[in-house]
Design a protein around this motif. Structure first.
Motif, PDB file in Angstrom:
ATOM      1  N   TYR A  31     -75.048 -50.737 104.988  1.00 41.67           N
ATOM      2  CA  TYR A  31     -76.382 -50.272 105.380  1.00 41.67           C
ATOM      3  C   TYR A  31     -76.722 -50.758 106.790  1.00 41.67           C
ATOM      4  N   LYS A  32     -76.478 -52.032 107.067  1.00 45.02           N
ATOM      5  CA  LYS A  32     -76.809 -52.575 108.386  1.00 45.02           C
ATOM      6  C   LYS A  32     -76.000 -51.897 109.487  1.00 45.02           C
ATOM      7  N   GLU A  33     -74.749 -51.577 109.192  1.00 45.74           N
ATOM      8  CA  GLU A  33     -73.927 -50.864 110.177  1.00 45.74           C
ATOM      9  C   GLU A  33     -74.452 -49.439 110.381  1.00 45.74           C
ATOM     10  N   ILE A  34     -74.856 -48.786 109.297  1.00 52.61           N
ATOM     11  CA  ILE A  34     -75.435 -47.442 109.407  1.00 52.61           C
ATOM     12  C   ILE A  34     -76.721 -47.509 110.225  1.00 52.61           C
ATOM     13  N   GLN A  35     -77.537 -48.496 109.942  1.00 47.86           N
ATOM     14  CA  GLN A  35     -78.794 -48.656 110.667  1.00 47.86           C
ATOM     15  C   GLN A  35     -78.535 -48.827 112.162  1.00 47.86           C
ATOM     16  N   LYS A  36     -77.589 -49.698 112.511  1.00 48.12           N
ATOM     17  CA  LYS A  36     -77.247 -49.901 113.931  1.00 48.12           C
ATOM     18  C   LYS A  36     -76.767 -48.598 114.555  1.00 48.12           C
ATOM     19  N   TYR A  37     -75.906 -47.898 113.834  1.00 50.21           N
ATOM     20  CA  TYR A  37     -75.353 -46.636 114.346  1.00 50.21           C
ATOM     21  C   TYR A  37     -76.470 -45.624 114.574  1.00 50.21           C
ATOM     22  N   LEU A  38     -77.349 -45.481 113.594  1.00 45.92           N
ATOM     23  CA  LEU A  38     -78.422 -44.498 113.725  1.00 45.92           C
ATOM     24  C   LEU A  38     -79.413 -44.886 114.817  1.00 45.92           C
ATOM     25  N   PHE A  39     -79.697 -46.173 114.971  1.00 45.41           N
ATOM     26  CA  PHE A  39     -80.585 -46.598 116.049  1.00 45.41           C
ATOM     27  C   PHE A  39     -79.936 -46.343 117.409  1.00 45.41           C
ATOM     28  N   LYS A  40     -78.624 -46.465 117.468  1.00 45.69           N
ATOM     29  CA  LYS A  40     -77.908 -46.229 118.730  1.00 45.69           C
ATOM     30  C   LYS A  40     -77.847 -44.739 119.043  1.00 45.69           C
ATOM     31  N   VAL A  41     -77.501 -43.939 118.062  1.00 44.62           N
ATOM     32  CA  VAL A  41     -77.387 -42.492 118.250  1.00 44.62           C
ATOM     33  C   VAL A  41     -78.766 -41.890 118.453  1.00 44.62           C
ATOM     34  N   GLY A  42     -79.732 -42.405 117.719  1.00 39.99           N
ATOM     35  CA  GLY A  42     -81.121 -42.067 117.943  1.00 39.99           C
ATOM     36  C   GLY A  42     -81.614 -40.724 117.468  1.00 39.99           C
ATOM     37  N   ASP A  58     -81.987 -45.177  98.654  1.00 40.88           N
ATOM     38  CA  ASP A  58     -82.022 -44.508  97.340  1.00 40.88           C
ATOM     39  C   ASP A  58     -80.604 -44.188  96.875  1.00 40.88           C
ATOM     40  N   LEU A  59     -79.825 -43.604  97.768  1.00 43.55           N
ATOM     41  CA  LEU A  59     -78.437 -43.249  97.454  1.00 43.55           C
ATOM     42  C   LEU A  59     -77.619 -44.487  97.106  1.00 43.55           C
ATOM     43  N   PHE A  60     -77.804 -45.548  97.881  1.00 44.05           N
ATOM     44  CA  PHE A  60     -77.071 -46.794  97.639  1.00 44.05           C
ATOM     45  C   PHE A  60     -77.483 -47.440  96.321  1.00 44.05           C
ATOM     46  N   GLU A  61     -78.781 -47.419  96.026  1.00 48.86           N
ATOM     47  CA  GLU A  61     -79.239 -47.986  94.753  1.00 48.86           C
ATOM     48  C   GLU A  61     -78.622 -47.232  93.577  1.00 48.86           C
ATOM     49  N   GLU A  62     -78.564 -45.927  93.696  1.00 48.57           N
ATOM     50  CA  GLU A  62     -77.967 -45.115  92.631  1.00 48.57           C
ATOM     51  C   GLU A  62     -76.479 -45.423  92.488  1.00 48.57           C
ATOM     52  N   GLY A  63     -75.772 -45.477  93.617  1.00 42.83           N
ATOM     53  CA  GLY A  63     -74.346 -45.801  93.582  1.00 42.83           C
ATOM     54  C   GLY A  63     -74.078 -47.161  92.980  1.00 42.83           C
ATOM     55  N   ALA A  64     -74.876 -48.139  93.366  1.00 41.58           N
ATOM     56  CA  ALA A  64     -74.707 -49.496  92.843  1.00 41.58           C
ATOM     57  C   ALA A  64     -74.987 -49.533  91.344  1.00 41.58           C
ATOM     58  N   SER A  65     -76.001 -48.789  90.904  1.00 46.65           N
ATOM     59  CA  SER A  65     -76.335 -48.789  89.478  1.00 46.65           C
ATOM     60  C   SER A  65     -75.235 -48.138  88.644  1.00 46.65           C
ATOM     61  N   VAL A  70     -69.433 -49.194  97.712  1.00 48.86           N
ATOM     62  CA  VAL A  70     -70.187 -48.494  98.752  1.00 48.86           C
ATOM     63  C   VAL A  70     -69.362 -47.393  99.426  1.00 48.86           C
ATOM     64  N   LEU A  71     -68.051 -47.624  99.610  1.00 44.84           N
ATOM     65  CA  LEU A  71     -67.237 -46.594 100.268  1.00 44.84           C
ATOM     66  C   LEU A  71     -66.954 -45.409  99.349  1.00 44.84           C
ATOM     67  N   GLU A  72     -67.167 -45.577  98.056  1.00 43.90           N
ATOM     68  CA  GLU A  72     -67.108 -44.433  97.147  1.00 43.90           C
ATOM     69  C   GLU A  72     -68.329 -43.540  97.364  1.00 43.90           C
ATOM     70  N   VAL A  73     -69.405 -44.121  97.812  1.00 44.23           N
ATOM     71  CA  VAL A  73     -70.637 -43.375  98.060  1.00 44.23           C
ATOM     72  C   VAL A  73     -70.596 -42.707  99.434  1.00 44.23           C
ATOM     73  N   GLY A  75     -67.841 -42.590 101.598  1.00 45.27           N
ATOM     74  CA  GLY A  75     -66.540 -42.174 102.090  1.00 45.27           C
ATOM     75  C   GLY A  75     -66.015 -43.253 103.012  1.00 45.27           C
ATOM     76  N   SER A  76     -64.748 -43.197 103.341  1.00 45.73           N
ATOM     77  CA  SER A  76     -64.158 -44.276 104.142  1.00 45.73           C
ATOM     78  C   SER A  76     -64.580 -44.242 105.609  1.00 45.73           C
ATOM     79  N   ASP A  77     -65.014 -43.086 106.102  1.00 47.11           N
ATOM     80  CA  ASP A  77     -65.463 -42.964 107.489  1.00 47.11           C
ATOM     81  C   ASP A  77     -66.995 -42.971 107.511  1.00 47.11           C
ATOM     82  N   VAL A  78     -67.557 -44.153 107.669  1.00 43.54           N
ATOM     83  CA  VAL A  78     -69.008 -44.308 107.597  1.00 43.54           C
ATOM     84  C   VAL A  78     -69.693 -43.606 108.769  1.00 43.54           C
TER      85      VAL A  78
END
Length: 116
Positions: A31-42, A58-65, A70-73, A75-78
């Protein structure tokens, strides 16, 4: 922006981050890496509250439950996962490129006007 809006925004952000901290560690890291990526891409919509980021949680909570890694949710290329999420969104990079193109066109038009 009114002070009340700022306070409400901070409350929403804190609640959002509490949800992130409740995720399994591997989900938190991604999540933190996605957040950094999205803040950078903007993507422009990212600044409109936490809609996109909340959807990811929401998606992560569902996957965890469901006991998925996380990479099943994602994919390997985040990064590709992120790009797919924002593929139809206007980004700050798009806005910048459009402004550069406009300025370039203005400069070209001025140059061609001088040669006439």
């Amino acid at each position: 922006m009114k002070i009340r809006e700022i306070i409400e925004g901070k409350k929403e952000w804190r609640a959002h981050m509490a949800r992130v901290k409740a995720l399994p560690k591997d989900y938190q890291i991604v999540y933190k890496e996605i957040q950094k990526y999205l803040f950078k891409v903007g993507p422009v919509e990212l600044t409109d509250g936490t809609g996109l980021l909340s959807g990811i949680v929401d998606l992560f909570e569902e996957g965890a439950s469901l006991g998925k890694g996380v990479l099943e949710v994602t994919g390997s290329d985040v990064a590709a996962f992120c790009d797919d999420l924002i593929k139809d969104s206007k980004t700050y990079s798009d806005i910048y490129q459009e402004s550069v193109a406009r300025e370039g066109n203005k400069a070209m038009n001025k140059a061609s006007d001088k040669t006439k």
